[in-house]
Write a protein that holds these residues in place. Sequence first.
Motif, short mmCIF file in Angstrom:
data_model
loop_
_atom_site.label_atom_id
_atom_site.label_comp_id
_atom_site.label_asym_id
_atom_site.label_seq_id
_atom_site.Cartn_x
_atom_site.Cartn_y
_atom_site.Cartn_z
N LEU A 151 7.30 -9.87 3.66
CA LEU A 151 6.48 -10.84 2.93
C LEU A 151 7.21 -11.34 1.68
N VAL A 152 7.13 -12.65 1.49
CA VAL A 152 7.76 -13.26 0.31
C VAL A 152 6.86 -13.05 -0.90
N ARG A 153 7.38 -12.35 -1.91
CA ARG A 153 6.58 -12.06 -3.11
C ARG A 153 7.32 -12.45 -4.39
N PHE A 211 7.30 5.03 3.01
CA PHE A 211 6.81 3.99 2.10
C PHE A 211 6.15 4.65 0.91
N GLN A 212 6.27 4.02 -0.26
CA GLN A 212 5.53 4.46 -1.45
C GLN A 212 5.02 3.22 -2.19
N SER A 251 -4.65 -3.04 12.95
CA SER A 251 -3.36 -3.54 12.46
C SER A 251 -2.40 -2.39 12.19
N TRP A 252 -1.15 -2.59 12.58
CA TRP A 252 -0.12 -1.59 12.28
C TRP A 252 0.34 -1.67 10.83
N PHE A 253 0.04 -2.79 10.18
CA PHE A 253 0.60 -3.03 8.85
C PHE A 253 -0.36 -2.79 7.69
N HIS A 254 -1.67 -2.93 7.93
CA HIS A 254 -2.62 -3.01 6.82
C HIS A 254 -3.37 -1.71 6.53
N LEU A 255 -3.56 -1.45 5.24
CA LEU A 255 -4.34 -0.28 4.83
C LEU A 255 -4.93 -0.55 3.45
N LEU A 256 -5.85 0.32 3.04
CA LEU A 256 -6.46 0.18 1.71
C LEU A 256 -6.34 1.49 0.95
N LEU A 269 -5.55 -3.63 -1.32
CA LEU A 269 -5.19 -3.87 0.08
C LEU A 269 -3.68 -3.99 0.17
N TRP A 270 -3.11 -3.31 1.18
CA TRP A 270 -1.66 -3.23 1.30
C TRP A 270 -1.19 -3.71 2.66
N ASP A 271 0.07 -4.17 2.69
CA ASP A 271 0.76 -4.54 3.93
C ASP A 271 2.12 -3.86 3.85
N LEU A 272 2.51 -3.14 4.91
CA LEU A 272 3.77 -2.40 4.87
C LEU A 272 4.99 -3.31 4.67
N ARG A 273 4.79 -4.63 4.83
CA ARG A 273 5.92 -5.56 4.73
C ARG A 273 6.20 -6.02 3.31
N THR A 274 5.46 -5.48 2.34
CA THR A 274 5.78 -5.78 0.93
C THR A 274 5.32 -4.62 0.05
#
Length: 438
Positions: free
Chosen positions: A72-74, A358-359, A376-381, A391-396
């Motif tokens: 993800l572009v941040r 991941f941290q 979703s494989w990427f999303h968690l809270l 809310l988190w995405d493993l891609r950023t």
Amino acid sequence: MDANGGSMETSRQVRVRFATKLPPPLRVPTTSLAVPSNLSRMGLSEIVNHLLKNMDSGYQFQPFDFLVDGELVRMPLEQFLLAKGISAEKVLEIEYINAVAPRKQEDPCLHDDWVSAVDGSNPSFILTGCYDGLARIWKGGSVCTHILEGHSGAVTAASVINRKEESENSFYVATGSKDRSLRLWKFDAGEHVDHPLRIRAYKIFQEHTSSVQSISSAPSGDMVCSGSWDCSIKLWEVKESEAEGDSVSIKKRKLLSDAAEQESQLEGTATSTLVGHAQCVSSVVWPELQTIYSASWDHSIRQWDVQTGNETWNMVCGKALNCLDVGGESSALVVAGGSDPVLRIWDPRKPGTLAPIFQFSSHSSWITASKWHTRSWFHLLSASYDGKVMLWDLRTAWPLATIDSHKDKVLCADWWKDDSVISGGADSKLFICSGIQI
């Protein structure tokens, strides 16, 4: 500097091509465009929205997120390309996806004390546990239809049991309390009630010697496990007694001794006990039939074989842990949080390494809840004593969204109906934030 005294930085451009997996009304032409290199996600979102508006004048603007090479572009594009070693000379392929953030917040559901447990696994209702000793069923997330009474201490754990039942409106739930007991309940969600129906447990388990901190239901729905301050994990059968009908119904009890006698008739015993933790078992998860995971204040996460009762994997992380969940890629990643602001994720399939893969460290206080999104494989809270749900995405490494509805510690949180986040806290409120597109 250019002839007008402006900085050349602002006039640099990058050629990009937008792509998406979103359905056709949200697809822009795949021709390449030159865009300013200092654009970040908001600017990119504006361009995509204008392109979509040009294709359909009735289109309503919405926020998008952007992926380059799966990340993800941040930050501004130029900075991102530099950091990733990507050439700015080539046409850059940018995938756009729905931005993950709540679009609506419902009115909070008020409780009489701290909301310490919440379960959103059933789309038709939310289950909450409260420090006033009661658990509650909130139909549609707004109306309290059932009050589960009987605990003599704060309800610290609550779980919907995935039990297959003949009647589609019959549901089972389990609660745990500081009174050291677990209680099992059955209720009919189809009943039309003008005011909350008060119900009693059909089974009571009293073998823990300290507060019950966490409960999880087996995938089959015929058992639950519990983690306690007594350092143990116990397994219990859910099935009702033969004389189920009579003992469950609520009759007005004239004498306290009658009530005590009736409760003793409802008592059940644990089928097994898993021993190994040296301190409070703060969280248990039962994701597969033969496997239970647990997290503890002794700094460890353990995996257990249900059949043998033996520990099959353990990992020490150096912090007292409050919460644990299993999900993500192939439902194999372990997320946990505890006595620091860092949310950590491990992959037990990788032998020889116990370092987190991941941290995430945007919280400013202890973490109280962590939950994977079920689809979703990427999303968690995550939720924290800092009063925020993130809310988190493993891609950023940055949170996708921060929900700060609560005015005090957040004690529990969960996903609900795939598109909502529910959370309870020390402000005695259950909040529902909805309209999240994943």
